[in-house]
Design a protein around this motif. Structure first.
Motif, short mmCIF file in Angstrom:
data_model
loop_
_atom_site.label_atom_id
_atom_site.label_comp_id
_atom_site.label_asym_id
_atom_site.label_seq_id
_atom_site.Cartn_x
_atom_site.Cartn_y
_atom_site.Cartn_z
N ILE A 210 2.71 -6.65 4.02
CA ILE A 210 2.23 -7.32 2.81
C ILE A 210 3.45 -8.04 2.25
O ILE A 210 4.54 -7.45 2.16
N LYS A 211 3.29 -9.32 1.91
CA LYS A 211 4.45 -10.16 1.58
C LYS A 211 5.19 -9.71 0.32
O LYS A 211 6.41 -9.56 0.31
N SER A 212 4.45 -9.49 -0.75
CA SER A 212 5.09 -9.10 -2.01
C SER A 212 4.03 -8.48 -2.91
O SER A 212 2.86 -8.38 -2.54
N LEU A 213 4.45 -8.11 -4.11
CA LEU A 213 3.51 -7.53 -5.07
C LEU A 213 2.34 -8.48 -5.37
O LEU A 213 1.23 -8.03 -5.65
N VAL A 214 2.58 -9.77 -5.26
CA VAL A 214 1.54 -10.77 -5.53
C VAL A 214 0.34 -10.59 -4.61
O VAL A 214 -0.81 -10.70 -5.02
N GLU A 215 0.63 -10.30 -3.33
CA GLU A 215 -0.43 -10.18 -2.32
C GLU A 215 -0.99 -8.76 -2.23
O GLU A 215 -1.88 -8.49 -1.43
N PHE A 216 -0.44 -7.85 -3.04
CA PHE A 216 -0.77 -6.44 -2.93
C PHE A 216 -1.88 -6.08 -3.90
O PHE A 216 -1.68 -6.14 -5.12
N ASN A 217 -3.04 -5.69 -3.38
CA ASN A 217 -4.19 -5.41 -4.25
C ASN A 217 -4.78 -4.02 -4.05
O ASN A 217 -5.88 -3.75 -4.50
#
Ligand code: 5GP
Ligand code: ZN
Length: 110
Positions: A47-54
């Protein structure tokens, strides 16, 4: 992801000093520590970063692991820092989500 350092660490293609591992999460010592304790906690999935983490459930698990690591490393009482860098301005060098757990000395504030 094939060219991701942390995915390679997950796969064992790059060695690391692991401090915690389960089916979803890996924690290992940072190769270039800025403090006596400097551990990276990552999801095993790329997962690239917190932005992409759901994934709220996994996020909660990661923070539980972070708290346990702080206990195990004896930095809970003295205090520590949890950081995740995001993107260009955040200074994210490795594009695989990671939480830095940093402690063991008095950290700078600005
Ligand atoms: P970022 O700047 O992306 O938030 O942090 C990346 C961190 O990963 C840095 O603190 C760096 O020292 C660490 N790092 C980069 N490559 C490796 C590696 O191959 N092994 C380990 N253990 N840490 C790494
Ligand atoms: Zn990755």
């Amino acid at each position: 992801m094939d060219d991701c350092v942390f995915c390679k660490i997950v796969k064992g293609e790059i060695p690391s000093e692991k401090v915690y591992e389960d089916s979803e999460i890996l924690a290992f010592k940072d190769i270039n520590p800025i403090a006596p304790v400097h551990i990276l906690v990552i999801p095993k999935t790329h997962i690239k970063s917190l932005v992409e983490f759901n994934d709220d459930e996994l996020l909660a698990k990661m923070f539980k692991v972070i708290k346990q690591i702080a206990k195990d490393q004896n930095i809970e009482e003295s205090g520590y820092r949890v950081v995740t860098n995001i993107g260009e301005n955040g200074g994210q060098a490795v594009k695989h989500l990671h939480f830095h757990v940093i402690g063991g000395r008095k950290l700078e504030t600005r």
